[in-house]
Design a protein around this motif. Structure first.
Motif, PDB file in Angstrom:
ATOM      1  N   ALA A   5       4.158  10.848 -11.578  1.00  0.00           N
ATOM      2  CA  ALA A   5       5.273  10.211 -10.879  1.00  0.00           C
ATOM      3  C   ALA A   5       6.497  10.102 -11.775  1.00  0.00           C
ATOM      4  CB  ALA A   5       4.857   8.825 -10.387  1.00  0.00           C
ATOM      5  N   LYS A  16      -1.841   9.697 -12.610  1.00  0.00           N
ATOM      6  CA  LYS A  16      -0.983   9.590 -11.426  1.00  0.00           C
ATOM      7  C   LYS A  16       0.387   9.025 -11.783  1.00  0.00           C
ATOM      8  CE  LYS A  16      -4.923   9.003  -8.301  1.00  0.00           C
ATOM      9  NZ  LYS A  16      -5.708   8.026  -7.486  1.00  0.00           N
ATOM     10  N   ASP A  44       0.814  -1.216   0.000  1.00  0.00           N
ATOM     11  CA  ASP A  44       0.000   0.000   0.000  1.00  0.00           C
ATOM     12  C   ASP A  44       0.848   1.267   0.000  1.00  0.00           C
ATOM     13  OD1 ASP A  44       1.037  -0.395   2.503  1.00  0.00           O
ATOM     14  OD2 ASP A  44      -0.815   0.028   3.601  1.00  0.00           O
ATOM     15  N   ALA A  45       2.143   1.150  -0.250  1.00  0.00           N
ATOM     16  CA  ALA A  45       3.039   2.309  -0.275  1.00  0.00           C
ATOM     17  C   ALA A  45       2.696   3.237  -1.428  1.00  0.00           C
ATOM     18  CB  ALA A  45       4.489   1.847  -0.394  1.00  0.00           C
ATOM     19  N   LYS A  46       3.099   4.490  -1.303  1.00  0.00           N
ATOM     20  CA  LYS A  46       2.895   5.452  -2.379  1.00  0.00           C
ATOM     21  C   LYS A  46       3.797   5.082  -3.567  1.00  0.00           C
ATOM     22  CE  LYS A  46       1.983   9.297   0.803  1.00  0.00           C
ATOM     23  NZ  LYS A  46       2.499  10.593   1.299  1.00  0.00           N
ATOM     24  N   ASN A  47       3.368   5.488  -4.763  1.00  0.00           N
ATOM     25  CA  ASN A  47       4.100   5.252  -6.014  1.00  0.00           C
ATOM     26  C   ASN A  47       4.142   3.784  -6.425  1.00  0.00           C
ATOM     27  OD1 ASN A  47       4.519   7.958  -6.341  1.00  0.00           O
ATOM     28  ND2 ASN A  47       6.637   7.949  -5.660  1.00  0.00           N
ATOM     29  N   ASP A  78       8.597   9.392   3.691  1.00  0.00           N
ATOM     30  CA  ASP A  78       7.403  10.017   3.109  1.00  0.00           C
ATOM     31  C   ASP A  78       6.345   8.984   2.716  1.00  0.00           C
ATOM     32  OD1 ASP A  78       8.439  12.631   3.298  1.00  0.00           O
ATOM     33  OD2 ASP A  78       9.576  12.348   1.438  1.00  0.00           O
ATOM     34  N   GLY A  79       6.621   7.729   2.995  1.00  0.00           N
ATOM     35  CA  GLY A  79       5.668   6.680   2.646  1.00  0.00           C
ATOM     36  C   GLY A  79       5.751   6.232   1.208  1.00  0.00           C
ATOM     37  N   GLU A  80       6.782   6.690   0.471  1.00  0.00           N
ATOM     38  CA  GLU A  80       6.955   6.300  -0.917  1.00  0.00           C
ATOM     39  C   GLU A  80       7.772   5.015  -1.009  1.00  0.00           C
ATOM     40  OE1 GLU A  80       8.880   9.685  -2.609  1.00  0.00           O
ATOM     41  OE2 GLU A  80       6.979  10.702  -3.044  1.00  0.00           O
ATOM     42  N   SER A 130       9.415   1.356   2.397  1.00  0.00           N
ATOM     43  CA  SER A 130       9.104   2.747   2.065  1.00  0.00           C
ATOM     44  C   SER A 130      10.078   3.686   2.748  1.00  0.00           C
ATOM     45  CB  SER A 130       7.679   3.088   2.527  1.00  0.00           C
ATOM     46  OG  SER A 130       6.745   2.177   2.017  1.00  0.00           O
TER      47      SER A 130
END
Length: 480
Positions: free
Chosen positions: A203, A199, A184-187, A282-284, A279
């Motif tokens: 990116a 999106k 579920d991480a960003k990017n 920043d949660g990316e 991640s």
């Protein structure tokens, strides 16, 4: 109060657009037809999302050309020593350079609304208004009651119909569905709708010259690996199978594409899967953990591991088979007022005498048109011919373009130039079953050659000598 329509198309994808066009051809009256879609835009050609939508912008190259032209005129104006012949030669060089550059901008709506994918008229939102077709967008249907002929939206609206066409398509399989650590991480991206493409595009711009890991070696994996590489992203493609596109490609076909991609700088890791992600603060997404123990750096992860037909809303209310909604040759279900088209339909494939479900844009278009023709014919006491579909698949990436027709079963014969280093490779494969050619694949074919292989797959000519077929190659198809 419920909104009532004679016809409702549930879903706003490719099938919905082609069905709407066919309704208009058949003479639908204003107010009779509605399309209900959870997307915010009118139906569009979905294949564009994994191709031209993500092309890199060419603004910097264009700027260089403009500066060159500007420099030329400055030199003419301020240099009295410059010769006219030299000026003309320089100007010619500039325009020659510009003619060789690819100025194709990324595809954007409204440029690829249906029905441009099949060479037809582009159906802009105003087209639906002109035809009296109501586009009900940004509306998710959460309950379907086929007995009551009603649909209920997440916002509590009720829609009633006389005839329903289920065109809900497929949804992507997500790694979060399997509880993969950190999925579920960003990017971490999936590609199904234009919002997903937006999106991912942002990116790519934000992570210039970064690293991407593409999970999956099918259509999405191959096409997005190519387009990410065109954006100067360092790409690693990971899939568990022994070769790419195993549902269609033979080992011989796949070897060409894998080597071609490697020559383009794409790293390929086979025989393993992603089992976790880490991640940054920043949660990316930062790293991809593979089952074989390797860890890959990643600024972007794109997942393309397949899809599922979206049949949940009607489950238990209609007959199902082979993962889809069972229909007849006119895409009518066991309920006389409910039709199903595109990815969700399991239909009689006349050519092979069996029921199949086909996930491809070509079938989505044609099945939608067939259903509408059948609906209108039944109202007028007429009949239409049964759906007689020839399976067709295609893809484009880098400078490559292949097409496949028919069935990929039986023995195979590889022919042509399949050297990945060739400037213009052209090769193919015949599938032979019970002494007949039942399927044909061709890379690099002309429109005429692609028509020839389609005819072969449809006619299924006999083959007496397999070795001779390999020697004849493409010329065999041209004789049919």
């Amino acid at each position: 109060m419920a909104k009532t329509f004679k016809y409702i198309i549930l879903g706003g994808g490719v099938s919905a657009g082609y069905a709407a066009r066919e309704f208009a051809k058949q003479g639908v009256k204003p107010g009779e037809l509605a399309i209900i879609s959870k997307e915010a835009v009118a139906p569009y050609e979905r294949p564009a999302l994994s191709k031209a939508y993500l092309f890199p912008e060419c603004k910097f190259v264009m700027l260089l050309c403009l500066l060159s032209i500007l420099g030329f005129f400055i030199s003419v104006e301020f240099s009295i020593k410059i010769k006219i012949s030299a000026c003309l030669a320089r100007l010619l060089n500039i325009f020659t350079l510009m003619s060789q550059l690819d100025f194709a901008a990324p595809a954007r709506l409204p440029g690829f609304h249906v029905c441009v994918g099949s060479g037809g008229e582009r159906l802009l939102p105003e087209w639906y208004t002109e035809k009296g077709i109501e586009l009900i967008l940004s509306t998710e249907i959460v309950k379907v009651d086929l007995a009551a002929k009603s649909l209920i939206s997440a916002g509590g609206e009720t829609f009633s119909y006389q005839i329903l066409i289920v065109a809900t398509g497929s949804t992507v399989i997500r790694l979060t569905d399997f509880g993969v650590e950190g999925a579920d991480a960003k990017n971490i991206f999936y590609l199904r709708e234009v919002d997903d493409a937006d999106k991912l595009y942002e990116a790519i711009k934000a992570k210039k010259n970064g690293k991407a890991v593409v999970v999956g070696g099918g259509y999405i994996g191959l096409e997005l690996s190519a387009v990410l590489k065109l954006n100067n992203i360092d790409v690693t493609m990971v899939y568990p199978e022994p070769w790419c596109m195993p549902r269609l490609f033979t080992a011989g076909i796949a070897e060409f594409y894998e080597e071609y991609y490697k020559n383009k700088g794409v790293n390929i890791i086979k025989g393993t899967v992603a089992v976790g992600f880490t991640s940054n603060s920043d949660g990316e997404v930062k790293e991809v953990k593979l089952k074989d123990g390797r860890v890959l750096e990643a600024d972007i992860v794109v997942v393309g591991v397949g899809g599922r037909p979206q049949t949940a809303l009607v489950k238990g209310q209609v007959e199902e088979e082979k993962g889809g909604i069972k229909t007849d040759a006119f895409f009518k279900t066991n309920l006389s007022d409910v039709y199903a088209v595109g990815d969700v339909a399991t239909f009689p494939l006349k050519l092979y005498g069996e029921l199949r479900r086909v996930e491809h844009v070509d079938h989505s278009r044609k099945s939608a048109e067939q259903a509408v023709k059948a609906i209108k014919a039944a109202e007028e006491g007429r009949t239409v011919e049964e759906y007689d579909y020839l399976p067709y698949f295609y893809s484009r990436s880098f400078d490559l373009s292949w097409q496949f027709y028919g069935d990929n079963v039986g023995d195979t014969v590889l022919f042509g130039d399949n050297n990945p280093a060739s400037s213009k490779p052209k090769f193919g494969t015949y599938w032979i079953k019970d002494g007949k050619v039942v399927g044909v694949f061709l890379e690099g074919g002309t429109p005429e050659e692609n028509q020839a292989i389609a005819k072969v797959a449809k006619v299924q000519p006999p083959v007496a000598d397999v070795d001779q077929l390999a020697k004849e190659g493409l010329s065999f198809a041209s004789k049919i």
